[in-house]
Design a protein around this motif. Sequence first.
Motif, PDB file in Angstrom:
ATOM      1  N   PHE A  61       0.857  -1.829  -0.053  1.00  0.00           N
ATOM      2  CA  PHE A  61       0.405   0.100   0.310  1.00  0.00           C
ATOM      3  C   PHE A  61       0.824   1.485   0.267  1.00  0.00           C
ATOM      4  CE2 PHE A  61      -3.185  -2.629   1.254  1.00  0.00           C
ATOM      5  CZ  PHE A  61      -4.529  -2.919   0.347  1.00  0.00           C
ATOM      6  N   THR A  62       1.638   1.171   0.428  1.00  0.00           N
ATOM      7  CA  THR A  62       3.277   2.095   0.418  1.00  0.00           C
ATOM      8  C   THR A  62       2.997   2.465  -0.780  1.00  0.00           C
ATOM      9  OG1 THR A  62       3.648   1.605   2.922  1.00  0.00           O
ATOM     10  CG2 THR A  62       4.913   3.106   1.249  1.00  0.00           C
ATOM     11  N   ASP A  63       3.307   1.358  -1.421  1.00  0.00           N
ATOM     12  CA  ASP A  63       4.239   1.287  -2.757  1.00  0.00           C
ATOM     13  C   ASP A  63       2.858   2.194  -3.988  1.00  0.00           C
ATOM     14  OD1 ASP A  63       6.936   0.507  -2.626  1.00  0.00           O
ATOM     15  OD2 ASP A  63       6.481  -1.365  -2.521  1.00  0.00           O
ATOM     16  N   LEU A  64       1.621   1.394  -3.051  1.00  0.00           N
ATOM     17  CA  LEU A  64       0.963   1.707  -4.098  1.00  0.00           C
ATOM     18  C   LEU A  64       0.763   3.115  -4.654  1.00  0.00           C
ATOM     19  CD1 LEU A  64      -1.843   1.037  -5.868  1.00  0.00           C
ATOM     20  CD2 LEU A  64      -2.838   0.754  -3.877  1.00  0.00           C
ATOM     21  N   ALA A  65       0.254   4.146  -3.065  1.00  0.00           N
ATOM     22  CA  ALA A  65       0.717   5.489  -3.186  1.00  0.00           C
ATOM     23  C   ALA A  65       1.676   6.331  -3.880  1.00  0.00           C
ATOM     24  CB  ALA A  65       0.365   5.700  -1.774  1.00  0.00           C
ATOM     25  N   ASP A  66       2.837   5.506  -3.733  1.00  0.00           N
ATOM     26  CA  ASP A  66       3.736   6.447  -4.506  1.00  0.00           C
ATOM     27  C   ASP A  66       3.916   6.271  -5.863  1.00  0.00           C
ATOM     28  OD1 ASP A  66       6.749   7.362  -4.912  1.00  0.00           O
ATOM     29  OD2 ASP A  66       6.896   5.220  -5.816  1.00  0.00           O
ATOM     30  N   GLU A  67       2.782   4.669  -6.631  1.00  0.00           N
ATOM     31  CA  GLU A  67       2.289   4.735  -7.850  1.00  0.00           C
ATOM     32  C   GLU A  67       1.201   5.703  -8.301  1.00  0.00           C
ATOM     33  OE1 GLU A  67       3.914   3.838 -10.082  1.00  0.00           O
ATOM     34  OE2 GLU A  67       5.583   2.410  -8.609  1.00  0.00           O
ATOM     35  N   LYS A  68       0.265   6.098  -7.142  1.00  0.00           N
ATOM     36  CA  LYS A  68      -0.452   7.357  -7.499  1.00  0.00           C
ATOM     37  C   LYS A  68      -0.119   8.195  -7.905  1.00  0.00           C
ATOM     38  CE  LYS A  68      -4.409   7.228  -8.123  1.00  0.00           C
ATOM     39  NZ  LYS A  68      -5.060   6.899  -8.841  1.00  0.00           N
ATOM     40  N   LEU A  69       0.997   8.841  -7.011  1.00  0.00           N
ATOM     41  CA  LEU A  69       1.766  10.347  -6.695  1.00  0.00           C
ATOM     42  C   LEU A  69       2.300   9.996  -8.792  1.00  0.00           C
ATOM     43  CD1 LEU A  69       2.306  12.793  -5.371  1.00  0.00           C
ATOM     44  CD2 LEU A  69       4.062  11.774  -4.737  1.00  0.00           C
ATOM     45  N   ARG A  70       3.257   9.366  -8.778  1.00  0.00           N
ATOM     46  CA  ARG A  70       3.795   8.995 -10.227  1.00  0.00           C
ATOM     47  C   ARG A  70       2.712   9.535 -11.354  1.00  0.00           C
ATOM     48  NH1 ARG A  70       9.227   6.278  -9.659  1.00  0.00           N
ATOM     49  NH2 ARG A  70       9.286   5.926  -8.057  1.00  0.00           N
ATOM     50  N   SER A  71       1.474   8.439 -11.306  1.00  0.00           N
ATOM     51  CA  SER A  71       0.164   8.911 -12.435  1.00  0.00           C
ATOM     52  C   SER A  71      -0.239  10.647 -11.958  1.00  0.00           C
ATOM     53  CB  SER A  71      -0.438   8.050 -11.908  1.00  0.00           C
ATOM     54  OG  SER A  71       0.124   6.558 -11.963  1.00  0.00           O
ATOM     55  N   LEU A  72      -0.088  10.601 -10.740  1.00  0.00           N
ATOM     56  CA  LEU A  72      -0.611  12.496 -11.008  1.00  0.00           C
ATOM     57  C   LEU A  72       0.211  13.353 -12.059  1.00  0.00           C
ATOM     58  CD1 LEU A  72      -2.349  12.000  -7.578  1.00  0.00           C
ATOM     59  CD2 LEU A  72      -3.181  12.572  -9.234  1.00  0.00           C
ATOM     60  N   ILE A  73       1.917  13.106 -11.147  1.00  0.00           N
ATOM     61  CA  ILE A  73       2.233  14.076 -11.530  1.00  0.00           C
ATOM     62  C   ILE A  73       3.238  13.578 -12.919  1.00  0.00           C
ATOM     63  CG2 ILE A  73       5.279  14.566 -11.676  1.00  0.00           C
ATOM     64  CD1 ILE A  73       5.170  13.410  -8.788  1.00  0.00           C
ATOM     65  N   ARG A  74       3.205  12.351 -13.797  1.00  0.00           N
ATOM     66  CA  ARG A  74       3.207  11.970 -15.485  1.00  0.00           C
ATOM     67  C   ARG A  74       1.407  13.114 -15.948  1.00  0.00           C
ATOM     68  NH1 ARG A  74       4.773   7.165 -14.146  1.00  0.00           N
ATOM     69  NH2 ARG A  74       3.301   5.995 -13.958  1.00  0.00           N
ATOM     70  N   ALA A  75       0.487  13.051 -15.437  1.00  0.00           N
ATOM     71  CA  ALA A  75      -0.331  13.471 -15.524  1.00  0.00           C
ATOM     72  C   ALA A  75      -0.193  15.268 -16.373  1.00  0.00           C
ATOM     73  CB  ALA A  75      -2.007  13.365 -15.086  1.00  0.00           C
ATOM     74  N   GLU A  76       0.232  15.776 -14.411  1.00  0.00           N
ATOM     75  CA  GLU A  76       0.307  17.485 -15.002  1.00  0.00           C
ATOM     76  C   GLU A  76       1.361  17.305 -16.033  1.00  0.00           C
ATOM     77  OE1 GLU A  76       1.260  17.965 -10.772  1.00  0.00           O
ATOM     78  OE2 GLU A  76      -1.155  17.142 -10.082  1.00  0.00           O
ATOM     79  N   THR A  77       2.689  16.780 -15.470  1.00  0.00           N
ATOM     80  CA  THR A  77       3.535  17.115 -16.600  1.00  0.00           C
ATOM     81  C   THR A  77       4.076  16.361 -17.841  1.00  0.00           C
ATOM     82  OG1 THR A  77       5.259  15.697 -16.156  1.00  0.00           O
ATOM     83  CG2 THR A  77       4.524  17.502 -14.421  1.00  0.00           C
ATOM     84  N   LYS A  78       2.442  16.150 -18.304  1.00  0.00           N
ATOM     85  CA  LYS A  78       2.756  14.854 -20.162  1.00  0.00           C
ATOM     86  C   LYS A  78       3.314  16.344 -20.753  1.00  0.00           C
ATOM     87  CE  LYS A  78      -0.367  12.831 -23.288  1.00  0.00           C
ATOM     88  NZ  LYS A  78      -1.423  12.699 -23.527  1.00  0.00           N
ATOM     89  N   GLY A  79       2.742  17.268 -21.081  1.00  0.00           N
ATOM     90  CA  GLY A  79       2.804  18.298 -21.469  1.00  0.00           C
ATOM     91  C   GLY A  79       4.296  19.108 -22.116  1.00  0.00           C
ATOM     92  N   LEU A  80       4.430  19.213 -20.362  1.00  0.00           N
ATOM     93  CA  LEU A  80       5.857  19.489 -20.465  1.00  0.00           C
ATOM     94  C   LEU A  80       6.978  18.142 -21.328  1.00  0.00           C
ATOM     95  CD1 LEU A  80       8.784  21.074 -19.689  1.00  0.00           C
ATOM     96  CD2 LEU A  80       7.927  20.546 -17.324  1.00  0.00           C
ATOM     97  N   HIS A  81       7.095  17.093 -20.854  1.00  0.00           N
ATOM     98  CA  HIS A  81       7.555  15.789 -21.335  1.00  0.00           C
ATOM     99  C   HIS A  81       7.478  15.709 -22.603  1.00  0.00           C
ATOM    100  CE1 HIS A  81       9.147  12.028 -21.235  1.00  0.00           C
ATOM    101  NE2 HIS A  81       7.845  11.313 -22.163  1.00  0.00           N
ATOM    102  N   GLU A  82       6.095  15.831 -23.254  1.00  0.00           N
ATOM    103  CA  GLU A  82       6.744  15.941 -24.848  1.00  0.00           C
ATOM    104  C   GLU A  82       7.165  17.269 -25.508  1.00  0.00           C
ATOM    105  OE1 GLU A  82       2.230  16.016 -25.497  1.00  0.00           O
ATOM    106  OE2 GLU A  82       1.904  14.297 -25.203  1.00  0.00           O
ATOM    107  N   GLN A  83       7.179  18.394 -25.248  1.00  0.00           N
ATOM    108  CA  GLN A  83       8.138  19.753 -25.521  1.00  0.00           C
ATOM    109  C   GLN A  83       9.099  19.245 -25.258  1.00  0.00           C
ATOM    110  OE1 GLN A  83       6.397  22.969 -22.784  1.00  0.00           O
ATOM    111  NE2 GLN A  83       4.916  23.240 -24.332  1.00  0.00           N
ATOM    112  N   LEU A  84       9.866  18.349 -24.191  1.00  0.00           N
ATOM    113  CA  LEU A  84      11.256  18.726 -24.239  1.00  0.00           C
ATOM    114  C   LEU A  84      11.847  17.440 -25.030  1.00  0.00           C
ATOM    115  CD1 LEU A  84      11.532  18.474 -20.089  1.00  0.00           C
ATOM    116  CD2 LEU A  84      12.306  19.551 -20.948  1.00  0.00           C
ATOM    117  N   VAL A  85      10.913  16.190 -25.361  1.00  0.00           N
ATOM    118  CA  VAL A  85      10.712  15.128 -26.073  1.00  0.00           C
ATOM    119  C   VAL A  85      11.420  16.036 -27.647  1.00  0.00           C
ATOM    120  CG1 VAL A  85      10.347  13.063 -27.078  1.00  0.00           C
ATOM    121  CG2 VAL A  85      10.043  13.245 -25.155  1.00  0.00           C
ATOM    122  N   HIS A  86      10.467  16.252 -27.733  1.00  0.00           N
ATOM    123  CA  HIS A  86      10.882  17.314 -29.734  1.00  0.00           C
ATOM    124  C   HIS A  86      11.516  17.754 -29.188  1.00  0.00           C
ATOM    125  CE1 HIS A  86       8.932  18.637 -33.170  1.00  0.00           C
ATOM    126  NE2 HIS A  86       9.164  19.956 -32.611  1.00  0.00           N
ATOM    127  N   ALA A  87      11.696  19.106 -28.387  1.00  0.00           N
ATOM    128  CA  ALA A  87      13.004  19.595 -28.592  1.00  0.00           C
ATOM    129  C   ALA A  87      14.835  18.274 -29.161  1.00  0.00           C
ATOM    130  CB  ALA A  87      12.971  20.353 -27.345  1.00  0.00           C
TER     131      ALA A  87
END
Length: 100
Positions: A61-87
């Motif tokens: 359950f600790t790891d599950l909470a960590d994975e939820k946080l990682r998913s939220l961060i991925r969703a919030e930074t998706k646009g930035l990630h795409e811009q960085l990959v494109h650059a």
Amino acid sequence: MDSSEFVVDSAVYTFEEVIRAAHRLSGACYIEVVRRPNAHAVLVSALPGMAVPVDARARFFTDLADEKLRSLIRAETKGLHEQLVHAAISQAMPGAGSGP
């Protein structure tokens, strides 16, 4: 402890988050993840000659909470990630991002 079952609300956690968290236990025990109506079940069984770690539930359950946080961060930074990959691609291969 020979086996345990952890049930996770599928409205809160995605199947992918559950799989990632369960995988972290795979070195210490056998893992099976099952989809159920409105839930995901993680079945944990002892490896031969061993017992399921007494802290397996807490670790999961600790790891599950960590994975939820990682998913939220991925969703919030998706646009930035795409811009960085494109650059990065544009810098590595000039003209690659300019189209046909």
